[in-house]
Write an enzyme that holds these catalytic residues in place. Structure first.
Site, mmCIF file in Angstrom:
data_model
loop_
_atom_site.group_PDB
_atom_site.id
_atom_site.type_symbol
_atom_site.label_atom_id
_atom_site.label_comp_id
_atom_site.label_asym_id
_atom_site.label_seq_id
_atom_site.Cartn_x
_atom_site.Cartn_y
_atom_site.Cartn_z
ATOM 1 N N GLU B 63 -36.573 -23.993 -38.096
ATOM 2 C CA GLU B 63 -37.307 -25.252 -37.982
ATOM 3 C C GLU B 63 -36.394 -26.348 -38.474
ATOM 4 O O GLU B 63 -36.051 -26.367 -39.653
ATOM 5 C CB GLU B 63 -38.496 -25.294 -38.943
ATOM 6 N N ASP B 74 -45.589 -33.261 -47.464
ATOM 7 C CA ASP B 74 -44.479 -32.619 -48.159
ATOM 8 C C ASP B 74 -44.480 -32.895 -49.652
ATOM 9 O O ASP B 74 -44.746 -34.006 -50.094
ATOM 10 C CB ASP B 74 -43.137 -33.066 -47.553
#
Lengths: 440, 280
Positions: B63, B74
């Protein structure tokens, strides 16, 4: 406006109720779309929480006892309704009759108390014990901390580290009110990063925590929910104007950052086709520079903080830092309903520079004895700009309703620096514009 | 159902897709190991070396994170890495170039990105760029299928993987709707919270995978929190793919210099690759 749904414009009764129904044609559809703007561009993890909030909010707004309690708190605790004041000296400058909606006189000094009382009462109704909020200049943080103290909720406020340093007084106010203030160091360490951090907290804490969003932006239902709690500004002003003048204003004006005070004023008038609607964005150094916060005038469509709206971003879609002398307008996005009102032409948006806003602040201080928040000074500057246009169209008796969304106490450090008011160094008349006083 | 029609696309993506990775892993009776790093972290050249190192050490698919200014899902580790990449000037064009270099290793290479960079680039144009780079598809953490019609159409036209997330809080109906929209795999975000390595894997993961499996034949990957071989083995016992991000980023973030960072990355990848091969 071309698609006018006609309504008589001469209103005679003083008891005419607010114009807009619970869900008008300018409101969002059931998925939170205002035309091409809005929606819910968020991690799946938050969808359930936003659905729960949407259901609870709609249920509350249909419950007379909730509305009655909110109304009572607003009157007894926050000072609602705020007065409508015809500013005669300012009117001379503007060339039309300027009516100021005095949100600066409310508890905590701005319209934001309306939003947080509504959201905090909703939080209690949902059985949650903790609220989180983001804040830029600290006004929404202070309002959230106030509402949390009032309703007995735990409160955590996220604030960019750059802002905690700039607004130490508001940090102290929040802490005195019992809130935990967490400085956010990531990204540009300003309002947008505080929103990011609040969302991160919320993703991990949704079961027991409500997010008191500070403006009419973000994912559905926040733009509509915040509008529902701030629309009292316009509903009150509309009734006050009809009662005193027997007619509606010819134009309404407000400053627009995220847009909660503006949408709060505008909503009551959107179905009145003869009322012009004006929003004034923060033009910073000028929209032709890269230092401004005018997302509608100088930005483009994109997705930020859960909503498709007008934003400031580069060609790669990376958010660009905004700039304004007013911390409360210093945000690279705007509520999606404003983007829709601009796209349809129902409302007009222009940018006011830092200098124009600060000049207007000084003018209002000297002519009316009112020191407005720098945010609200943008609306005053805008009123001075459109006054002559209104006068040309409707004559000098035209009514221009301006939302004075907050008071300027919090901005005195900025004003001191801007005007050179420090007693150690100031000249005798630091503002220095004899034209500032029309009676001189 | 997407899993049963993997080759229906008119223009197959130039590179390998996740279906290839799952076919290989299935033949070896193990789970897929999917590794994440932000493009351009700590710089463009090193990020390519790092991802290549991961593939060499046994990571099945990569990824490539497209760094974004406002990464709401995040945690601090990936935020810091993405910020460093942005500060180094890494933008969409560089990301696509990195994808082409990583895809050249033969490992299926996905891009993980928040939505606005794709929107700004142009959804069709981004999809074309991905095909040209040999990329496998996109993982979209802040785009749900009900807002993703443009991307779904562009991906379907090109045979690109489209990976949406399900969460512990998702209703059964939304799990089904999301799984139906996925091609490649369904991303089960197994903790309620942001990305970041955790000492224990989430008790929410197993039930979420079971709920997802009940409505789809598409493989299910589990992410958020896995940091070592033991955790990988545990997740591999019930999921089709184990997704690791922050633990890899940390290797580079904590290292005193590039070479020791790459060495730590190789060790971590080796440990995790052994984990997904362990019999549970």
């Amino acid at each position: 406006m071309t698609d006018v749904v006609s309504e008589p414009t001469t209103v005679t009764g003083v008891d005419t109720p607010p114009a807009s129904p619970a869900r008008g044609r300018w409101d969002a559809d059931e998925h939170g779309w205002f035309g091409d703007f809005g929606g819910r561009w968020i991690p799946e993890a938050l969808v359930a929480a936003l659905e729960e909030l949407t259901v609870a909010w709609k249920d509350a707004m249909a419950d007379e006892s909730f509305l009655a309690e909110l109304d009572a708190v607003g009157r007894e605790y926050a000072g609602l309704p705020s007065p409508l004041y015809e500013a005669k000296a300012l009117s001379e400058k503007a060339g039309v009759r300027v009516l100021l909606k005095r949100e600066d006189l409310l508890h905590t000094g701005a319209h934001k108390i309306r939003n947080v009382l509504g959201q905090a009462l909703l939080t209690k109704r949902m059985g949650k014990k903790r609220v989180i909020a983001e804040t830029g200049a600290g006004q929404h943080g202070v309002a959230s901390a106030t509402a949390a103290a009032f309703f007995g909720l735990d409160c955590t406020v996220y604030m960019g580290a750059v802002d905690t340093r700039r607004q130490a007084l508001n940090v102290a106010r929040m802490r005195l009110l019992g809130a935990e203030v967490i400085p956010v160091e990531s990204g540009s360490a300003t309002l947008k990063d505080a929103i990011n951090e609040a969302m991160r907290d919320w993703v991990a804490s949704v079961d027991e925590t409500a997010y008191l969003f500070g403006t009419a932006a973000g994912p559905h239902p926040f733009p509509s929910l915040v509008q529902s709690f701030t629309r009292g500004i316009g509903d009150e002003a509309r009734a006050q104007c009809l009662e005193r003048y027997g007619r509606l204003p010819d134009a309404v004006a407000a400053c627009v950052g995220g847009g909660s005070n503006a949408i709060g004023l505008f909503t009551a008038f959107l179905d009145d086709p003869d009322v012009a609607v004006w929003g004034f964005e923060a033009g910073g150094d000028g929209v032709d520079t890269d230092r401004h916060a005018a997302t509608i005038v100088g930005g483009g469509a994109g997705v930020l903080h859960g909503s498709r709206t007008m934003i400031l971003a580069d060609s790669d879609g990376q958010t660009v830092e905004s700039h304004s002398v007013s911390a409360g307008l210093d945000y690279p996005g705007v509520g999606p309903q404003h983007a829709h009102l601009a796209a349809t032409g129902r409302a007009s948006y222009e940018a006011v520079t830092d200098t124009e806003a600060m000049d207007a602040l000084a003018l209002l201080a000297r002519t009316e004895g009112i020191i407005p928040a720098i945010e609200s000074a943008h609306a005053i500057a805008g009123a001075l700009r459109i006054g002559p246009r209104l006068a040309a169209e409707h004559g000098p008796d035209a009514l221009l309703l301006v939302n004075l969304s907050g008071r300027g106490d919090k901005d005195m450090v900025t004003a001191t620096r801007w005007f050179g008011l420090d007693p150690e160094t100031a000249t005798t008349d630091p503002v220095g514009d004899p034209d500032s006083d029309p009676r001189a | 159902m997407s899993a049963t029609t993997p080759s229906a696309a008119p223009t197959a993506a130039a590179g390998r897709t996740m279906a290839d990775a799952f076919a290989t892993a299935r033949a070896e009776d193990r789970a897929v190991l999917l590794g994440f790093l932000p493009a351009g972290f700590p710089d463009v050249e090193t990020s390519v070396r790092a991802m290549t190192t991961m593939v060499e050490a046994g990571v099945d698919a990569i990824e490539v994170g497209l760094p974004y200014t406002d990464p709401v899902l995040d945690g601090p580790v990936i935020q810091a890495a993405a910020q460093q990449a942005l500060d180094g000037g890494c933008r969409t064009a560089e990301v696509l170039r990195i994808v082409s270099e990583v895809a050249a290793t033969g490992a299926p290479t996905l891009v993980m990105t928040y939505w606005n960079p794709v929107l700004a680039h142009g959804v069709e144009r981004f999809a074309d760029g991905l095909v040209a780079a040999g990329g496998a598809g996109l993982i979209t953490p802040d785009l749900t299928p009900d807002h993703g019609a443009d991307w779904i159409a562009a991906a379907d036209d090109r045979g690109l993987d489209k990976v949406f997330l399900v969460a512990p809080s998702s209703t059964d109906a939304r799990v089904a709707e999301t799984a139906r929209a996925c091609r490649g795999f369904v991303y089960a975000a197994a903790v309620m919270g942001v990305t970041g390595a955790r000492t224990t894997t989430s008790s929410l993961a197993g039930p979420l995978v079971a709920r997802t499996r009940a409505v789809t034949d598409t493989p299910v990957g589990v992410g958020l929190g896995v940091s070592n071989g033991d955790q990988a083995a545990e997740v591999a016992s019930y999921a089709d793919a184990v997704i690791v991000g922050s633990a890899f980023v940390r290797c580079l973030l904590d290292a005193p210099d590039t070479e020791s960072g790459l060495a730590a990355l190789r060790d971590a990848a080796t440990d995790l690759a052994e984990g997904v091969r362990r019999r549970a």
